[in-house]
Design an enzyme around this catalytic site. Structure first.
Site, PDB file in Angstrom:
ATOM      1  N   ARG A  30       0.844  -1.200   0.000  1.00  0.00           N
ATOM      2  CA  ARG A  30       0.000   0.000   0.000  1.00  0.00           C
ATOM      3  C   ARG A  30       0.880   1.251   0.000  1.00  0.00           C
ATOM      4  NH1 ARG A  30      -5.305  -1.543   0.654  1.00  0.00           N
ATOM      5  NH2 ARG A  30      -5.554  -3.614   1.582  1.00  0.00           N
ATOM      6  N   ASP A  31       0.486   2.220  -0.838  1.00  0.00           N
ATOM      7  CA  ASP A  31       1.217   3.493  -0.909  1.00  0.00           C
ATOM      8  C   ASP A  31       1.033   4.251   0.408  1.00  0.00           C
ATOM      9  OD1 ASP A  31       2.216   5.395  -3.569  1.00  0.00           O
ATOM     10  OD2 ASP A  31       1.803   6.385  -1.648  1.00  0.00           O
ATOM     11  N   ILE A  32       2.095   4.840   0.911  1.00  0.00           N
ATOM     12  CA  ILE A  32       1.979   5.564   2.195  1.00  0.00           C
ATOM     13  C   ILE A  32       1.226   6.887   2.049  1.00  0.00           C
ATOM     14  CG2 ILE A  32       3.831   4.720   3.707  1.00  0.00           C
ATOM     15  CD1 ILE A  32       5.594   6.946   2.551  1.00  0.00           C
ATOM     16  N   ASN A  88       5.072   6.147 -13.494  1.00  0.00           N
ATOM     17  CA  ASN A  88       5.806   7.382 -13.744  1.00  0.00           C
ATOM     18  C   ASN A  88       7.242   7.039 -14.105  1.00  0.00           C
ATOM     19  OD1 ASN A  88       3.648   9.172 -13.092  1.00  0.00           O
ATOM     20  ND2 ASN A  88       4.008   8.795 -10.915  1.00  0.00           N
ATOM     21  N   VAL A  97      10.521   8.035  -6.731  1.00  0.00           N
ATOM     22  CA  VAL A  97      11.361   6.912  -6.289  1.00  0.00           C
ATOM     23  C   VAL A  97      11.950   6.237  -7.533  1.00  0.00           C
ATOM     24  CG1 VAL A  97      11.432   4.717  -5.042  1.00  0.00           C
ATOM     25  CG2 VAL A  97       9.940   6.566  -4.234  1.00  0.00           C
ATOM     26  N   HIS A 101       8.247   1.081 -10.849  1.00  0.00           N
ATOM     27  CA  HIS A 101       7.045   0.678 -10.117  1.00  0.00           C
ATOM     28  C   HIS A 101       5.792   1.063 -10.888  1.00  0.00           C
ATOM     29  CE1 HIS A 101       8.060   4.784  -8.786  1.00  0.00           C
ATOM     30  NE2 HIS A 101       6.754   4.983  -8.685  1.00  0.00           N
ATOM     31  N   HIS A 103       1.645   2.106 -10.149  1.00  0.00           N
ATOM     32  CA  HIS A 103       0.617   2.465  -9.177  1.00  0.00           C
ATOM     33  C   HIS A 103      -0.674   1.766  -9.605  1.00  0.00           C
ATOM     34  CE1 HIS A 103       2.794   5.994  -7.394  1.00  0.00           C
ATOM     35  NE2 HIS A 103       3.379   5.993  -8.580  1.00  0.00           N
TER      36      HIS A 103
HETATM   37  P1  AMP Z   1       6.385   8.058  -8.013  1.00  0.00           P
HETATM   38  O1  AMP Z   1       6.059   9.523  -7.981  1.00  0.00           O
HETATM   39  O2  AMP Z   1       5.731   7.356  -9.162  1.00  0.00           O
HETATM   40  O3  AMP Z   1       7.867   7.814  -7.921  1.00  0.00           O
HETATM   41  O4  AMP Z   1       5.683   7.453  -6.747  1.00  0.00           O
HETATM   42  C1  AMP Z   1       6.354   6.911  -5.657  1.00  0.00           C
HETATM   43  C2  AMP Z   1       5.281   6.521  -4.654  1.00  0.00           C
HETATM   44  O5  AMP Z   1       5.875   5.760  -3.642  1.00  0.00           O
HETATM   45  C3  AMP Z   1       4.573   7.713  -4.010  1.00  0.00           C
HETATM   46  O6  AMP Z   1       3.168   7.633  -4.272  1.00  0.00           O
HETATM   47  C4  AMP Z   1       4.898   7.547  -2.523  1.00  0.00           C
HETATM   48  O7  AMP Z   1       3.836   7.902  -1.674  1.00  0.00           O
HETATM   49  C5  AMP Z   1       5.227   6.063  -2.434  1.00  0.00           C
HETATM   50  N1  AMP Z   1       6.144   5.697  -1.371  1.00  0.00           N
HETATM   51  C6  AMP Z   1       7.353   6.249  -1.103  1.00  0.00           C
HETATM   52  N2  AMP Z   1       7.928   5.633  -0.055  1.00  0.00           N
HETATM   53  C7  AMP Z   1       7.059   4.656   0.332  1.00  0.00           C
HETATM   54  C8  AMP Z   1       7.061   3.666   1.357  1.00  0.00           C
HETATM   55  N3  AMP Z   1       8.096   3.553   2.225  1.00  0.00           N
HETATM   56  N4  AMP Z   1       6.000   2.835   1.475  1.00  0.00           N
HETATM   57  C9  AMP Z   1       4.952   2.951   0.626  1.00  0.00           C
HETATM   58  N5  AMP Z   1       4.887   3.852  -0.381  1.00  0.00           N
HETATM   59  C10 AMP Z   1       5.921   4.699  -0.520  1.00  0.00           C
END
Ligand code: AMP
Length: 115
Positions: A30-32, A88, A97, A101, A103
């Protein structure tokens, strides 16, 4: 010592995450900072930067990631209404990140896609 990215740390079990699906190649958690009632992040365990950097040899891993989406979505509570999949890649997409990945967003009607 090389700095490990946060998603590599999650994949290695060294950082906490609410994991809903995992197998030997991929992991969904799950996204934080959820942007929908259900918001999962799906990653390959093996580090890759983004979809902008993958090559033909990565096709099996990408296939494993996409093929796991329905099971991960179901386990997270996404029903027959479906989901949206976003990846992204790079600065213009706002990638935060640097570990490839997807979403998975769902749990309610999401409306038209906005940039
Ligand atoms: P992006 O902008 O596509 O790189 O999205 C990275 C996503 O990772 C964001 O929606 C963050 O909220 C999510 N995220 C970052 N760190 C964590 C974590 N430790 N656990 C869960 N989600 C995370």
């Amino acid at each position: 010592m090389a700095v490990k990215c946060v998603f590599c740390a999650i994949a290695a079990g060294e950082a906490a995450a609410a994991v809903v699906y995992e197998d030997d190649q991929v992991l969904f958690f799950r996204d934080i900072r959820p942007k929908a009632p259900v918001h999962l992040v799906g990653i390959p365990r093996r580090h890759a930067v983004s979809l902008a950097s993958v090559q033909a040899a990565d096709a099996p891993l990408l296939g494993a990631l996409l093929a796991a989406v329905p099971a991960a979505a179901r386990r997270a509570g996404i029903g027959p209404g479906g989901f949206r999949l976003i990846s992204n890649a790079g600065r213009h997409a706002g990638q935060e990140v640097g570990h490839l990945h997807v979403h998975v967003l769902g749990g309610e009607p999401l409306g038209p896609m906005r940039c």
